[in-house]
Design a protein around this motif. Sequence first.
Motif, PDB file in Angstrom:
ATOM      1  N   ALA A  20      -2.683  10.905  -2.854  1.00 58.35           N
ATOM      2  CA  ALA A  20      -2.919   9.652  -2.142  1.00 58.35           C
ATOM      3  C   ALA A  20      -3.530   8.612  -3.075  1.00 58.35           C
ATOM      4  O   ALA A  20      -3.111   7.445  -3.086  1.00 58.35           O
ATOM      5  N   ARG A  21      -4.501   9.016  -3.874  1.00 62.84           N
ATOM      6  CA  ARG A  21      -5.133   8.078  -4.820  1.00 62.84           C
ATOM      7  C   ARG A  21      -4.134   7.581  -5.867  1.00 62.84           C
ATOM      8  O   ARG A  21      -4.154   6.414  -6.253  1.00 62.84           O
ATOM      9  N   PRO A  69     -11.299  10.443   4.809  1.00 61.85           N
ATOM     10  CA  PRO A  69     -10.509   9.416   4.123  1.00 61.85           C
ATOM     11  C   PRO A  69      -9.271   9.066   4.940  1.00 61.85           C
ATOM     12  O   PRO A  69      -8.613   9.952   5.498  1.00 61.85           O
ATOM     13  N   LEU A 100      -5.408  14.407  -1.362  1.00 58.52           N
ATOM     14  CA  LEU A 100      -6.211  13.253  -1.773  1.00 58.52           C
ATOM     15  C   LEU A 100      -5.874  12.747  -3.174  1.00 58.52           C
ATOM     16  O   LEU A 100      -5.807  11.537  -3.399  1.00 58.52           O
ATOM     17  N   LEU A 127      -7.205   3.602   0.418  1.00 61.17           N
ATOM     18  CA  LEU A 127      -7.809   4.817   0.956  1.00 61.17           C
ATOM     19  C   LEU A 127      -9.212   4.410   1.383  1.00 61.17           C
ATOM     20  O   LEU A 127     -10.024   4.000   0.558  1.00 61.17           O
ATOM     21  N   VAL A 160      -2.020   4.955  -4.158  1.00 62.84           N
ATOM     22  CA  VAL A 160      -2.799   3.724  -3.989  1.00 62.84           C
ATOM     23  C   VAL A 160      -2.901   2.982  -5.327  1.00 62.84           C
ATOM     24  O   VAL A 160      -2.678   1.771  -5.391  1.00 62.84           O
ATOM     25  N   LEU A 167      -5.661   6.488   5.061  1.00 62.81           N
ATOM     26  CA  LEU A 167      -4.745   5.590   4.372  1.00 62.81           C
ATOM     27  C   LEU A 167      -4.410   4.425   5.289  1.00 62.81           C
ATOM     28  O   LEU A 167      -4.091   4.625   6.463  1.00 62.81           O
TER      29      LEU A 167
END
Length: 104
Positions: free
Chosen positions: A51-52, A4, A48, A65, A55, A6
Amino acid sequence: MVTPALVADRAACRGAGQCAFNAPELFDQDEEEGLVVVLQPFPSAEQLTTARTAVDSCPNRAIALTSAAPPATGARPSSPRAGSRWRAPSRSGDRSPRSDRSPS
């Protein structure tokens, strides 16, 4: 193996700062315009979820992502945080940007 990654569309960014607020280890904002800077383009497995969240919180959908080839050994963020004076707001509710930024 797919990793994954970014990515940021700085043209779509309006500087809301939700990415840096939700994931300060992954994102920052530049000093000039307050636009998104990706600090870690390849988040670890432990990052992760964060990060999600970042986003999903972007009001302009300026970050995503995606899938990418694995990073080369020693890969570094394209825009390091070094020298940045911007701080992510505290989670106590202070959402103001840097105090030295003059009002427009």
